[in-house]
Design a protein around this motif. Structure first.
Motif, PDB file in Angstrom:
ATOM      1  N   VAL A 161      14.605  14.776  12.878  1.00 58.01           N
ATOM      2  CA  VAL A 161      13.926  14.140  11.640  1.00 58.01           C
ATOM      3  C   VAL A 161      13.793  15.476  10.879  1.00 58.01           C
ATOM      4  O   VAL A 161      13.111  16.178  11.116  1.00 58.01           O
ATOM      5  CB  VAL A 161      12.577  13.597  12.049  1.00 58.01           C
ATOM      6  N   THR A 162      14.373  15.444   9.695  1.00 59.56           N
ATOM      7  CA  THR A 162      14.217  16.452   8.623  1.00 59.56           C
ATOM      8  C   THR A 162      13.760  15.716   7.196  1.00 59.56           C
ATOM      9  O   THR A 162      13.582  14.505   7.194  1.00 59.56           O
ATOM     10  CB  THR A 162      15.606  16.952   8.182  1.00 59.56           C
ATOM     11  N   GLY A 163      13.504  16.412   6.049  1.00 56.13           N
ATOM     12  CA  GLY A 163      12.993  16.207   4.836  1.00 56.13           C
ATOM     13  C   GLY A 163      11.450  16.476   4.570  1.00 56.13           C
ATOM     14  O   GLY A 163      10.943  17.337   5.108  1.00 56.13           O
ATOM     15  N   GLU A 164      11.182  15.868   3.548  1.00 56.52           N
ATOM     16  CA  GLU A 164       9.837  16.100   2.942  1.00 56.52           C
ATOM     17  C   GLU A 164       8.971  14.921   2.622  1.00 56.52           C
ATOM     18  O   GLU A 164       9.461  14.076   2.832  1.00 56.52           O
ATOM     19  CB  GLU A 164       9.969  17.073   1.614  1.00 56.52           C
ATOM     20  N   THR A 165       7.742  15.015   2.342  1.00 59.05           N
ATOM     21  CA  THR A 165       7.033  13.939   1.910  1.00 59.05           C
ATOM     22  C   THR A 165       7.794  13.169   1.032  1.00 59.05           C
ATOM     23  O   THR A 165       8.115  13.406  -0.205  1.00 59.05           O
ATOM     24  CB  THR A 165       5.686  14.335   1.410  1.00 59.05           C
ATOM     25  N   THR A 166       7.812  11.897   1.318  1.00 59.08           N
ATOM     26  CA  THR A 166       8.700  10.865   0.427  1.00 59.08           C
ATOM     27  C   THR A 166       7.593   9.464   0.433  1.00 59.08           C
ATOM     28  O   THR A 166       7.671   8.743   1.410  1.00 59.08           O
ATOM     29  CB  THR A 166       9.988  10.487   1.116  1.00 59.08           C
ATOM     30  N   GLU A 210       0.842  -1.112   0.142  1.00 55.51           N
ATOM     31  CA  GLU A 210      -0.090   0.133  -0.019  1.00 55.51           C
ATOM     32  C   GLU A 210       0.734   1.279   0.197  1.00 55.51           C
ATOM     33  O   GLU A 210       1.973   1.216   0.423  1.00 55.51           O
ATOM     34  CB  GLU A 210      -0.966  -0.079   1.130  1.00 55.51           C
ATOM     35  N   PRO A 211       0.254   2.459  -0.484  1.00 55.87           N
ATOM     36  CA  PRO A 211       1.281   3.670  -0.277  1.00 55.87           C
ATOM     37  C   PRO A 211       1.696   4.050   1.302  1.00 55.87           C
ATOM     38  O   PRO A 211       0.746   4.047   1.997  1.00 55.87           O
ATOM     39  CB  PRO A 211       0.148   4.537  -0.860  1.00 55.87           C
ATOM     40  N   VAL A 212       2.922   4.256   1.281  1.00 54.72           N
ATOM     41  CA  VAL A 212       3.278   4.835   2.563  1.00 54.72           C
ATOM     42  C   VAL A 212       4.204   5.675   2.613  1.00 54.72           C
ATOM     43  O   VAL A 212       4.882   5.895   1.604  1.00 54.72           O
ATOM     44  CB  VAL A 212       4.258   3.461   3.183  1.00 54.72           C
ATOM     45  N   ASP A 213       4.148   6.803   3.406  1.00 55.29           N
ATOM     46  CA  ASP A 213       4.957   8.149   3.489  1.00 55.29           C
ATOM     47  C   ASP A 213       6.122   7.815   4.312  1.00 55.29           C
ATOM     48  O   ASP A 213       5.731   7.783   5.455  1.00 55.29           O
ATOM     49  CB  ASP A 213       4.144   9.225   3.847  1.00 55.29           C
ATOM     50  N   ARG A 241      17.221   3.156  -0.459  1.00 52.09           N
ATOM     51  CA  ARG A 241      16.696   3.535  -1.658  1.00 52.09           C
ATOM     52  C   ARG A 241      15.373   2.565  -2.048  1.00 52.09           C
ATOM     53  O   ARG A 241      15.629   1.427  -2.165  1.00 52.09           O
ATOM     54  CB  ARG A 241      17.410   4.020  -2.704  1.00 52.09           C
ATOM     55  N   LEU A 242      14.241   3.068  -2.126  1.00 52.14           N
ATOM     56  CA  LEU A 242      13.153   2.394  -2.444  1.00 52.14           C
ATOM     57  C   LEU A 242      12.328   2.932  -3.607  1.00 52.14           C
ATOM     58  O   LEU A 242      12.430   4.185  -3.976  1.00 52.14           O
ATOM     59  CB  LEU A 242      11.816   2.320  -1.345  1.00 52.14           C
ATOM     60  N   PRO A 243      11.538   2.021  -4.364  1.00 55.22           N
ATOM     61  CA  PRO A 243      10.904   2.481  -5.452  1.00 55.22           C
ATOM     62  C   PRO A 243       9.545   3.594  -5.109  1.00 55.22           C
ATOM     63  O   PRO A 243       9.027   3.380  -4.116  1.00 55.22           O
ATOM     64  CB  PRO A 243      10.251   1.171  -5.943  1.00 55.22           C
ATOM     65  N   GLY A 244       9.523   4.707  -5.737  1.00 55.23           N
ATOM     66  CA  GLY A 244       8.851   5.685  -5.526  1.00 55.23           C
ATOM     67  C   GLY A 244       7.243   5.509  -5.927  1.00 55.23           C
ATOM     68  O   GLY A 244       6.924   4.597  -6.486  1.00 55.23           O
ATOM     69  N   ALA A 245       6.155   5.956  -5.051  1.00 49.44           N
ATOM     70  CA  ALA A 245       4.927   5.510  -5.231  1.00 49.44           C
ATOM     71  C   ALA A 245       4.508   6.765  -6.472  1.00 49.44           C
ATOM     72  O   ALA A 245       4.965   7.860  -6.850  1.00 49.44           O
ATOM     73  CB  ALA A 245       4.219   5.862  -4.062  1.00 49.44           C
ATOM     74  N   ALA A 266      12.788   7.835  -6.904  1.00 47.41           N
ATOM     75  CA  ALA A 266      12.880   6.776  -5.842  1.00 47.41           C
ATOM     76  C   ALA A 266      12.611   7.623  -4.472  1.00 47.41           C
ATOM     77  O   ALA A 266      12.585   8.712  -4.374  1.00 47.41           O
ATOM     78  CB  ALA A 266      14.431   6.480  -5.951  1.00 47.41           C
ATOM     79  N   SER A 267      12.310   6.817  -3.495  1.00 52.17           N
ATOM     80  CA  SER A 267      12.248   7.284  -2.244  1.00 52.17           C
ATOM     81  C   SER A 267      13.747   7.030  -1.340  1.00 52.17           C
ATOM     82  O   SER A 267      14.011   5.889  -1.119  1.00 52.17           O
ATOM     83  CB  SER A 267      10.918   6.767  -1.321  1.00 52.17           C
ATOM     84  N   VAL A 268      14.243   8.170  -0.851  1.00 53.55           N
ATOM     85  CA  VAL A 268      15.427   7.978  -0.392  1.00 53.55           C
ATOM     86  C   VAL A 268      15.299   8.294   1.262  1.00 53.55           C
ATOM     87  O   VAL A 268      14.665   9.127   1.675  1.00 53.55           O
ATOM     88  CB  VAL A 268      16.555   8.883  -1.010  1.00 53.55           C
ATOM     89  N   LEU A 269      15.964   7.298   2.108  1.00 55.99           N
ATOM     90  CA  LEU A 269      15.940   7.402   3.604  1.00 55.99           C
ATOM     91  C   LEU A 269      17.470   7.440   4.046  1.00 55.99           C
ATOM     92  O   LEU A 269      18.220   6.673   3.634  1.00 55.99           O
ATOM     93  CB  LEU A 269      15.146   6.299   4.208  1.00 55.99           C
TER      94      LEU A 269
END
Length: 374
Positions: free
Chosen positions: A236-241, A208-211, A354-358, A282-285
């Motif tokens: 904790v920093t950053g933006e919606t991912t 499912e979609p996860v932020d 690095r995860l695949p972006g939604a 991609a979604s980067v953490l």
């Protein structure tokens, strides 16, 4: 599988070669007859009164053609047998390697030499499969051995405590019960971590979609008391991912990373930074923490189950069960992502996932609470 005996591929190819050569020769002879001999006059004077007639030519030509066909048949069978043997030699090597693998020997490799063709490509793919299978089996065997050892330890401690209590009835029962509770809690945490590791390896979860930014905030909020207790600054920093995956597994991944960064840090005055950002589909953490310097040879082993480097081994209540980063690695792989561990020059560790972006427009549900363990 039991099969009825049949013709070998070598014999089938041989018969095919010989049959094709015989048919081609017969067609050539038929062409000669149709377009040449039929124009020879069928009379006693022959062609222009000097050449043999059709009867004589057909008689001579028929005998020679029959001999030629027999020769071509024999030549086709012998040549086809040799050619088929040469063509099927790579398959024989692949079949032998497959039989060795079926008997349990996974260390054998074909390593077929020569330029690339269909057989050599098949051999290369088979070698790659054997290499991955051998690595997987070795990893599973090592995991089973380590898991057995780790599970045996709390059971052995419990038996020792019970033996002591039985031999010394005057011993403080409250202390015994507390120590048994601690040992059993650790054993339960280990079993739950093993089950979670198995679940993520099987990829048996709903996507499912996860932020990731919300997951990072939830995990950090849960572990904030631990960070304050140890004098660690947690940011904790950053933006919606956004990504696609299991929200509970993502939260467990984030919790393990942040807890690992807090526990393996400086005694006081350390920092932990969690950053999320979308990057080129991609979604980067990133989870970065201060701490002692890590040897380069230690870092690749941190994601292996039950592998605890001496520089990172804990003996307090947050010692864990040695599966924290192994679970993180398993969850990342189950979500088709990558995990990179980089030791910081000043000490500590930088973890990049690095995860695949939604896709755009997906709706991200709210945070999901799961218990922390392992």
């Amino acid at each position: 599988m039991n099969r009825r005996p049949g013709l070998s591929a070598r014999l089938k190819l041989t018969l095919s070669y010989a049959g094709f050569l015989l048919v081609a020769s017969a067609l050539l002879l038929a062409v000669v007859w149709v377009f040449l001999l039929r124009y020879v006059p069928d009379n006693s004077r022959g062609l222009l009164g000097i050449a043999p007639n059709r009867f004589l030519l057909a008689r001579v030509f028929g005998q020679a053609a029959a001999i030629a066909l027999v020769f071509l048949l024999v030549f086709g069978l012998l040549g086809g047998w040799l050619l088929a043997s040469q063509m099927l030699a790579p398959l024989n090597r692949i079949a032998e390697a497959a039989r060795m693998a079926a008997s349990g020997s996974l260390s054998h490799r074909i390593r077929m030499e020569g330029r690339k063709d269909e057989f050599r490509e098949l051999a290369d793919v088979f070698d790659t499969m054997l290499e991955q299978l051998e690595s997987h089996v070795t990893e599973q065997q090592r995991f089973a051995a380590n898991a057995s050892h780790e599970l045996r330890t709390p059971l052995a401690i419990s038996r020792t405590l019970l033996d002591v209590a039985r031999n010394d009835p005057t011993r403080d029962q409250g202390e015994l019960i507390e120590r048994l509770h601690t040992v059993n809690t650790r054993a339960i945490d280990l079993i739950e971590a093993l089950l979670l590791l198995s679940r993520s390896d099987r990829r048996s979860f709903t996507r499912e979609p996860v932020d990731l930014s919300l997951v990072a905030e939830e995990a950090s909020e849960t572990l904030l008391p631990l960070a304050e207790q140890r004098g660690i600054t947690l940011a904790v920093t950053g933006e919606t991912t956004r990504t696609i995956g299991s929200a509970p597994l993502m939260l467990r991944m984030m919790t393990n990373l942040v807890q690992n960064a807090i526990v393996h840090n400086l005694p006081a005055g350390g920092t932990v930074t969690v950053h999320t950002e979308p990057q080129r589909g991609a979604s980067v953490l990133r989870v970065e923490n201060t701490g002692h310097r890590l040897p380069a040879e230690l870092v690749p082993t941190l994601t292996e189950p039950f592998q605890r480097g001496t520089e990172r081994k804990r003996t307090d209540e947050h010692a864990g069960v040695g599966l924290g980063l192994a679970i993180v690695h398993s969850i990342v792989r189950a979500h088709d992502g990558t995990l990179d561990l980089t030791p910081r020059a000043a000490g500590g560790l930088l973890v990049t996932i690095r995860l695949p972006g939604a896709p755009r427009g997906v709706v991200v549900p709210g945070p999901v609470n799961v218990p922390i363990s392992g």
